[in-house]
Design an enzyme around this catalytic site. Structure first.
Site, short mmCIF file in Angstrom:
data_model
loop_
_atom_site.label_atom_id
_atom_site.label_comp_id
_atom_site.label_asym_id
_atom_site.label_seq_id
_atom_site.Cartn_x
_atom_site.Cartn_y
_atom_site.Cartn_z
N TYR A 142 -6.63 0.44 8.95
CA TYR A 142 -7.93 0.34 8.29
C TYR A 142 -7.92 -0.83 7.32
CZ TYR A 142 -12.14 1.49 5.69
OH TYR A 142 -13.38 1.44 5.11
N ASP A 234 -1.99 -6.09 4.50
CA ASP A 234 -3.01 -5.37 3.74
C ASP A 234 -2.27 -4.36 2.86
OD1 ASP A 234 -4.89 -3.58 2.81
OD2 ASP A 234 -6.08 -3.59 4.65
N LYS A 263 -7.38 -1.24 -5.36
CA LYS A 263 -6.95 -0.01 -6.01
C LYS A 263 -6.20 -0.24 -7.31
CE LYS A 263 -7.11 2.47 -1.61
NZ LYS A 263 -8.37 3.18 -1.78
#
Length: 445
Positions: A142, A234, A263
């Site tokens: 993702y 990522d 995050k």
């Protein structure tokens, strides 16, 4: 537990918010509980119910819901001086310098506003830098809500994974199974001159928690260098959570060309970032031809929160604490699973954990991984533990969502609401919290 107020709020939300939620993963059955406030390692919902929180905002809350004093002071100070300026500030330079000192791949960094924006920008950067169009991604990986990576299928038969994306976008993306050496070799043999980058999470974090098998990340590094493509990690989930301040790339000893962040790098505030080699990052405008810009990029409150977040981790025992509790939790769940559900697989590393409801296992677990799957070939579970996203999809995902999550919630344990999303231990969790959580696992499993 009483959930009348959450049910009422959800009923109101359905009238004004599509599906009643602003992120689809929050749409739990039959309706989500609405959080009123956070308190250390807990959240309290609108009905006053208190839960031990292991969702942790889906990753960014390394310290739980109580910010360390230096973080709170920095946030309050910058917020009181004005929300934003449309001009640079010193704290974004300090934050960039800190990240560049600690993360192996980062010589320069461009801050953006979300993990999705970071990966969108990284894909554009890779294409602009190499002059190529194709991007290789991992099936089930993702990389945010972006057109280039919301794809499904096999090499040569790729389609968008959601409506609203033209087929032409998917034509430039090649999905391959994670941990599959043969397929990545075949893809580069067929398309090597056209591949701008391989974009992968170093650990699949949105499809269970799948660690790389021995040598896989190194192989990606080798094959991209051989063909003049970029390796893009990522690390939106793993960044500053796995491998401490060096991130997962430091833990695994593989340095990509470009890294995306989100995050934790924003201290719980909206953020994203793209870091990497200077010669590549300088292709971003205004120093290069690849356009990238954003009104709220480098927002001073977010930069202050992220900078103080990471400084506090550097100066205290944060990673020792969260990683120790993470291992304790995984070990405890592993023992419970061995007795009560031996076909299930405990996964995770550092402060990440999950139990995958896999459907098969060996008759003898002697010598199995003791604190989460390590992809160890001599482990008796090795042929049964998940190696890619399809293995997670084949697990008992409905049982997790419809029964297990609900029962854990009723015992005051807040886990991520499906089989796929990672779960996290925070600096606010205690040994007593872990014991309480393990008792709930015993009862529910």
């Amino acid at each position: 537990m009483n959930h009348d107020e959450s049910r009422s709020l959800y009923d109101r939300a359905l009238s004004v918010i599509p599906g009643g939620v602003n992120s689809s993963v929050r749409a739990t059955r039959p309706y989500p509980f609405f959080v009123e406030r956070g308190d250390g390692a807990h959240v309290v919902d609108a009905d006053g119910n208190r839960y031990l929180d292991y969702a942790m905002g889906y990753g960014p809350l390394l310290y739980g819901h109580d910010m360390p004093d230096p973080v709170r002071s920095a946030v309050q100070s910058h917020a009181s001086e004005g929300p934003m300026y449309g001009a640079p500030t010193e704290v974004e330079v300090e934050h960039a310098e800190f990240v560049a000192r600690h993360v192996p791949s980062v010589e320069m960094i461009r801050f953006v506003n979300s993990g999705t924006e970071a990966t969108v920008s990284a894909v554009r950067l890779a294409r602009g830098y190499t002059g190529r169009d194709k991007i290789v991604v991992m099936q089930g990986g993702y990389h945010g809500a972006q057109e280039s990576t919301l794809v499904e299928g096999e090499p040569g038969d790729v389609h968008p994974s959601t409506s609203g994306i033209p087929e032409s976008f998917a034509e430039q993306t090649i999905p391959v199974p994670f941990n599959d050496f043969e397929t990545i070799n075949q893809v580069f043999e067929a398309h090597g001159e056209d591949i701008a980058a391989v974009l992968t999470e170093p650990i699949l974090g949105n499809n269970g928690i799948v660690l790389p098998v021995d040598g896989y990340l190194e192989h990606l590094r080798d094959v991209t260098e051989e063909h003049g493509s970029l390796l893009v990690f990522d690390e939106v989930i793993t960044g500053f959570r796995v491998g401490g301040l060096q991130c997962a790339q430091g833990k695994f000893g593989v340095t990509p060309d470009v890294t995306t962040f989100g995050k934790i790098i924003g201290g719980g505030f909206p953020v994203g970032a793209v870091g990497g080699k200077s010669e590549i990052l300088e292709q971003f405008s205004p120093s290069g031809p690849v356009f990238q810009s954003g009104t709220f990029s480098g927002h001073p409150v977010t930069m202050a929160a992220g900078y103080e977040y990471l400084k506090f981790a550097a100066e205290n025992d944060v990673y020792e604490h969260v990683n120790r509790l993470g291992e304790k939790l995984r070990r405890g769940i592993t023992d419970i699973v061995e007795d009560q559900a031996p076909s299930y697989t405990v996964v995770g590393t550092d402060s990440m954990f999950k139990t995958i409801f896999t459907r098969g296992g060996p008759p003898d677990l002697d010598g199995a991984c003791e604190a989460g799957c390590e992809q160890r070939p001599d482990c008796p579970r090795y042929e049964h533990c998940p190696k890619d996203a399809s293995d997670i999809a084949d697990a008992e995902t409905e049982r997790w969502e419809r029964i297990f999550w609900q029962e854990m919630k009723e015992r005051g344990i807040f886990l991520t609401a499906n089989q796929f999303e990672s779960q996290f231990v925070s600096y606010a969790h205690t040994d007593e919290d872990i014991e309480e959580t393990l008792e709930a696992y015993k009862e529910v499993l």
